[in-house]
Write a protein that holds these residues in place. Structure first.
Motif, short mmCIF file in Angstrom:
data_model
loop_
_atom_site.label_atom_id
_atom_site.label_comp_id
_atom_site.label_asym_id
_atom_site.label_seq_id
_atom_site.Cartn_x
_atom_site.Cartn_y
_atom_site.Cartn_z
N VAL A 1 168.45 54.20 5.27
CA VAL A 1 168.11 55.38 6.07
C VAL A 1 167.23 54.95 7.24
CG1 VAL A 1 167.04 57.68 6.11
CG2 VAL A 1 168.27 56.92 4.07
N SER B 1 175.62 65.07 4.69
CA SER B 1 174.74 64.02 4.16
C SER B 1 175.52 62.71 3.96
CB SER B 1 174.14 64.42 2.81
OG SER B 1 173.45 65.63 2.96
N GLU C 1 174.56 55.54 8.82
CA GLU C 1 173.33 54.75 8.73
C GLU C 1 173.62 53.36 8.15
OE1 GLU C 1 169.77 55.72 9.37
OE2 GLU C 1 171.13 56.82 10.68
N ASP C 2 174.55 53.34 7.23
CA ASP C 2 174.85 52.13 6.48
C ASP C 2 175.78 51.16 7.20
OD1 ASP C 2 174.09 51.22 3.87
OD2 ASP C 2 176.23 51.15 3.43
N PHE D 1 172.12 52.38 -0.24
CA PHE D 1 172.20 52.91 1.13
C PHE D 1 170.94 52.64 1.93
CE2 PHE D 1 170.88 56.39 -1.67
CZ PHE D 1 169.73 56.84 -1.04
N ILE E 1 164.66 52.15 3.38
CA ILE E 1 164.44 53.43 4.06
C ILE E 1 163.26 53.23 5.00
CG2 ILE E 1 163.73 55.85 3.77
CD1 ILE E 1 165.15 55.75 1.02
N LEU F 1 174.73 59.18 5.78
CA LEU F 1 174.43 57.94 5.07
C LEU F 1 175.45 56.84 5.39
CD1 LEU F 1 173.30 59.26 1.56
CD2 LEU F 1 171.88 58.29 3.36
N TRP F 2 176.72 57.24 5.53
CA TRP F 2 177.77 56.28 5.87
C TRP F 2 177.48 55.64 7.23
CZ3 TRP F 2 181.72 53.77 3.63
CH2 TRP F 2 182.67 53.18 4.45
#
Ligand SMILES: [Fe+2]
Length: 286
Positions: A271, A20, A27-28, A269, A225, A24-25
């Motif tokens: 998504v 996860s 995606e960011d 973050f 998101i 997220l890393w």
């Protein structure tokens, strides 16, 4: 058997957390370039093919080695002009070093224009940021408009400070002053095609009351998101299921380009919403 199950659980949970965090890393931090074409009969012929590259909502972001990717993406787009549409810093970050580096390096790629976002309005170290911008080649066009020139033909480029520079949002006077300044600014420009830089997309109805052909905005962070049906989930000043989170929108002859931006603020973050560099190619229609 119980021990085996416990062992499995003790492996599954950390693996899930690691996967996860990795997701997220990525995606960011994975920057993408989004290309749009804008067509207008009003655009002078010399500007056919002119490229404006937009960098927005950097929020003093930590991109690590990927900061090179950001500059590379801007450079690869071969910009005729670069526009920074506010929130280059985050008001909660005391150190503006990353923003300062971006300002310094981006001007090495091409002529760069800047307007403030809401975070600059409440930034404790705004004077320091102002000094950095003042020493750089970046043109802060919140006060003075400018002209873009190509083969002897010209178009206008104007900018306006974020609404928060005009006062408390709860006070109706604040928006009136913002509208009046924008009206005075745009009506004072030489007759012709006009590009506007303004931080907030939710104010399209205000921009479109003026003689603005194309306006570049950010602020919405792509809705943080993004899901297939609702698209952006939340954006500041638009709330849940916001209307303007990315892409091109048209109202009353004004086209608004909304960047999903690069950094994050309070919501930490993204998504399905990669940070982006926006490239708009202007095309002159016959
Ligand atoms: Fe913002």
């Amino acid at each position: 058997m119980k021990i085996l199950n416990k062992l499995k659980v003790s492996h599954v949970i950390p693996s899930f957390i690691i996967a996860s965090a990795r997701f997220l890393w990525t995606e960011d931090k994975h920057i993408v370039t989004t290309h749009y074409t804008y067509r207008s009969k009003k655009l002078p012929k010399s500007f056919d093919g002119y490229k404006i590259v937009q960098v927005s909502d950097f929020h003093n972001a930590y991109l690590g080695r990927r900061s090179k990717n950001l500059l590379k993406a801007v450079e690869e787009a071969k910009p005729d002009a670069i526009v920074i549409t506010g929130d280059i810093v985050d008001r909660r970050t005391p150190n503006l070093k990353r923003a300062a580096v971006l300002i310094e390096k981006i001007t090495g790629i091409g002529q760069t224009f800047y307007v403030t976002g809401n975070h600059e309005a409440h930034y404790k170290h705004f004077n320091k940021l102002y000094d950095v911008i003042g020493r750089s080649e970046v043109r802060n066009i919140t006060k003075y408009s400018a002209e873009l020139e190509r083969n002897g033909e010209k178009i206008n480029i104007a900018g306006i400070n974020d609404v928060w520079f005009f006062g408390d949002e709860g006070n109706p006077k604040t928006y009136r002053n913002f509208q009046n300044e924008l009206r005075d600014k745009v009506s004072g420009l030489p007759h012709g095609f006009t590009v506007l830089l303004a931080h907030r997309p939710e104010l399209l109805s205000i921009y479109s009351k003026n003689n603005v052909d194309i306006v570049f905005c950010g602020h919405a962070h792509g809705g943080q998101i993004r899901l297939p049906v609702v698209k952006g989930l939340y954006a500041p000043h638009q709330g849940v299921n916001p209307k303007y989170t990315q892409g091109m929108h048209e109202q009353n002859g004004t086209t608004m380009v909304v960047s999903r931006g690069l950094g994050n603020s309070r919501f930490p973050f993204r998504v399905f919403n990669h940070p982006e560099v926006v490239v708009v190619e202007l095309r002159a229609e016959a």
